[in-house]
Design a protein around this motif. Structure first.
Motif, PDB file in Angstrom:
ATOM      1  N   TRP A  78       0.846  -1.206   0.120  1.00  0.00           N
ATOM      2  CA  TRP A  78       0.021  -0.033   0.037  1.00  0.00           C
ATOM      3  C   TRP A  78       0.855   1.124  -0.042  1.00  0.00           C
ATOM      4  N   SER A  79       0.321   2.308  -0.658  1.00  0.00           N
ATOM      5  CA  SER A  79       1.241   3.464  -0.676  1.00  0.00           C
ATOM      6  C   SER A  79       1.055   4.293   0.889  1.00  0.00           C
ATOM      7  N   PRO A  80       2.227   4.611   1.284  1.00  0.00           N
ATOM      8  CA  PRO A  80       2.082   5.480   2.395  1.00  0.00           C
ATOM      9  C   PRO A  80       1.691   6.766   2.508  1.00  0.00           C
ATOM     10  N   ARG A  81       1.221   7.259   1.191  1.00  0.00           N
ATOM     11  CA  ARG A  81       0.632   8.912   0.945  1.00  0.00           C
ATOM     12  C   ARG A  81      -0.568   8.676   0.587  1.00  0.00           C
ATOM     13  N   HIS A  82      -1.243   7.826   0.004  1.00  0.00           N
ATOM     14  CA  HIS A  82      -2.579   7.777  -0.498  1.00  0.00           C
ATOM     15  C   HIS A  82      -3.070   6.319  -0.146  1.00  0.00           C
ATOM     16  N   GLU A  83      -4.128   6.269   0.758  1.00  0.00           N
ATOM     17  CA  GLU A  83      -4.543   5.196   1.630  1.00  0.00           C
ATOM     18  C   GLU A  83      -5.393   4.194   0.577  1.00  0.00           C
ATOM     19  N   TYR A  84      -5.932   4.666  -0.538  1.00  0.00           N
ATOM     20  CA  TYR A  84      -6.661   3.607  -1.479  1.00  0.00           C
ATOM     21  C   TYR A  84      -5.730   3.125  -2.551  1.00  0.00           C
ATOM     22  N   VAL A  85      -4.091   3.569  -2.652  1.00  0.00           N
ATOM     23  CA  VAL A  85      -3.542   3.192  -3.848  1.00  0.00           C
ATOM     24  C   VAL A  85      -2.649   2.110  -3.289  1.00  0.00           C
ATOM     25  N   LEU A  86      -2.613   0.948  -4.175  1.00  0.00           N
ATOM     26  CA  LEU A  86      -1.887  -0.207  -3.874  1.00  0.00           C
ATOM     27  C   LEU A  86      -0.998  -0.470  -5.126  1.00  0.00           C
ATOM     28  N   ALA A  87       0.330  -1.023  -4.872  1.00  0.00           N
ATOM     29  CA  ALA A  87       1.211  -1.365  -5.969  1.00  0.00           C
ATOM     30  C   ALA A  87       1.290  -3.051  -5.829  1.00  0.00           C
ATOM     31  N   THR A  88       1.451  -3.409  -6.925  1.00  0.00           N
ATOM     32  CA  THR A  88       1.743  -5.113  -6.929  1.00  0.00           C
ATOM     33  C   THR A  88       2.888  -5.335  -8.064  1.00  0.00           C
ATOM     34  N   GLY A  89       3.396  -6.505  -7.809  1.00  0.00           N
ATOM     35  CA  GLY A  89       4.382  -7.043  -8.562  1.00  0.00           C
ATOM     36  C   GLY A  89       4.048  -8.404  -9.009  1.00  0.00           C
ATOM     37  N   SER A  90       4.368  -8.710 -10.218  1.00  0.00           N
ATOM     38  CA  SER A  90       4.025  -9.899 -10.683  1.00  0.00           C
ATOM     39  C   SER A  90       5.036 -10.894 -11.433  1.00  0.00           C
ATOM     40  N   ALA A  91       4.847 -12.317 -11.558  1.00  0.00           N
ATOM     41  CA  ALA A  91       5.709 -12.953 -12.175  1.00  0.00           C
ATOM     42  C   ALA A  91       5.861 -12.798 -13.766  1.00  0.00           C
ATOM     43  N   ASP A  92       4.834 -11.933 -14.260  1.00  0.00           N
ATOM     44  CA  ASP A  92       4.874 -11.637 -15.668  1.00  0.00           C
ATOM     45  C   ASP A  92       5.651 -10.514 -16.125  1.00  0.00           C
TER      46      ASP A  92
END
Length: 376
Positions: free
Chosen positions: A171-185
């Motif tokens: 989760w972003s420490p700046r915007h509570e609804y923003v999320l980052a994800t990293g994938s095997a692709d």
């Protein structure tokens, strides 16, 4: 440092500058502490560590054997040499122990009364710290590689978890609804969980210059599995690592690859890699597991500062303690090591500002007093 302290006392300098300078000095002097041990409980590799943000005193660890341990990092003995004791563990005999490898543990960001864990046994568990019993258990159809709770959310209690081949979430420490994800692709995506479509953007290592990218590499963050990501403390940038042996820094607002060159960042992990970023330093530093060592980089210039050596096998995770600028790391060798700032050398009683090397003297402080001396 004496110059900074004197200038602070005289009101000639910003107190935040002194704090940043001392934190930076402490990080740059990190070394394996031979006087501080962490009690060895795990019988197999350690995959994940987390220090609670309320007091910075209690640390969780999760291992390949499914065991979870809670440590007290405070030196209650007040002796120079001491061991960080395990307060309790969810061992193999515990009725609710994870059946397979624990991949992520995390404290509830606002209270030490609760923590979470996720495992290859396809479950995510919410634990009551006081009773050491699960308050809730979520079952998934696929393997849970990672999960994360927002450090700042006040309007939701969502836990971001991914199944199958999404290896890292934050989760972003700046915007509570923003999320980052990293994938095997090889893709890194930014999400707004309030939106029906969800995905805000997919990060592109070529910044849209598709003419320079092959069709396979276009619109990917890495040319390999993305198995680690971490926001800077202010949330303005996102750091990602991949099995292409590259680390990349992104502008989290624009999604732009900043093109900082960290060189080869060896990464052979087939699952999540937990790395950390410092807080309150100038510059900020990234602590990245690198084989059996931990590589320390400057975040915004990519300079490799040092390699912390002490483990006997692959390092899987590290966590930064911002209150005291300490680092803890977990490895396949079953050990948790403590990296502590080297003690400051004592200053002689007759030391004066003029006897210090020039680089240690605050220019504002020096100039103010030298003009005063000339007039006198």
């Amino acid at each position: 440092m004496l110059g900074l302290m004197a200038a602070r006392q005289a009101g000639l300098d910003d107190p935040a500058r002194l704090r940043r300078a001392e934190r930076t000095r402490r990080v740059l002097s990190l070394e394996l502490n031979k006087d501080r041990d962490v009690e060895r409980i795990h019988g197999s590799g350690i995959n994940t560590l987390d220090i609670e943000p309320v007091e910075g005193r209690y640390m969780l660890s999760g291992g390949s054997d499914g065991v979870i341990v809670l440590y007290d990092l405070e030196n209650l003995s007040r002796k120079p040499s001491y061991t960080c004791k395990a307060l309790f563990s969810v061992g193999r005999s515990h009725p609710d122990v994870h059946k397979f490898s624990v991949e992520t543990v995390q404290w509830y960001p606002h209270d030490t009364g609760m923590f979470t864990s996720s495992s290859f046994d396809k479950t995510l568990k919410i634990w009551d710290t006081n009773t050491l019993q699960p308050a809730d258990i979520f079952h998934f159809e696929g393997t849970v590689y990672s999960h994360h709770m927002s450090p700042i959310a006040t309007k939701h209690c969502l836990i971001a978890g991914h199944r199958q081949e999404v290896l890292a979430v934050s989760w972003s420490p700046r915007h509570e609804y923003v999320l980052a994800t990293g994938s095997a692709d090889g893709r890194v995506k930014l999400w707004d969980v309030r939106r029906a479509s969800g995905c805000l953007s997919t990060l592109d290592q070529y910044n849209g210059e598709k003419s320079k990218a092959s069709s396979e590499a276009a619109n990917t963050a890495h040319n390999g599995r993305v198995n680690g990501l971490c926001y800077t403390n202010d949330g303005l940038h996102l750091l990602t690592v991949g099995t292409d042996d590259r680390m990349r820094l992104w502008n989290s607002s624009t999604g732009e690859n900043t093109l900082v060159n960290y060189g080869k960042v060896c990464n052979e992990s087939r699952k999540g890699l937990k790395f950390a970023i410092s807080c309150g330093c100038n510059p900020e530093f990234a602590f990245v597991p690198y084989g059996s060592t931990i590589a320390v980089y400057t975040v915004f210039t990519g300079e490799l500062i040092t390699m912390l050596r002490g483990h006997y096998s692959t390092v899987n995770c590290c966590v930064f303690q911002p209150h005291f600028q300490e680092l803890y790391s977990g490895s396949k060798d079953c050990n948790i090591l403590a990296w502590i700032p080297a003690p400051r050398e004592p200053v002689p009683d007759d030391a004066s500002e003029k006897s210090l090397p020039q680089q240690h003297v605050n220019p504002a402080y020096e100039d103010a007093w030298s003009s005063s001396d000339d007039e006198g």
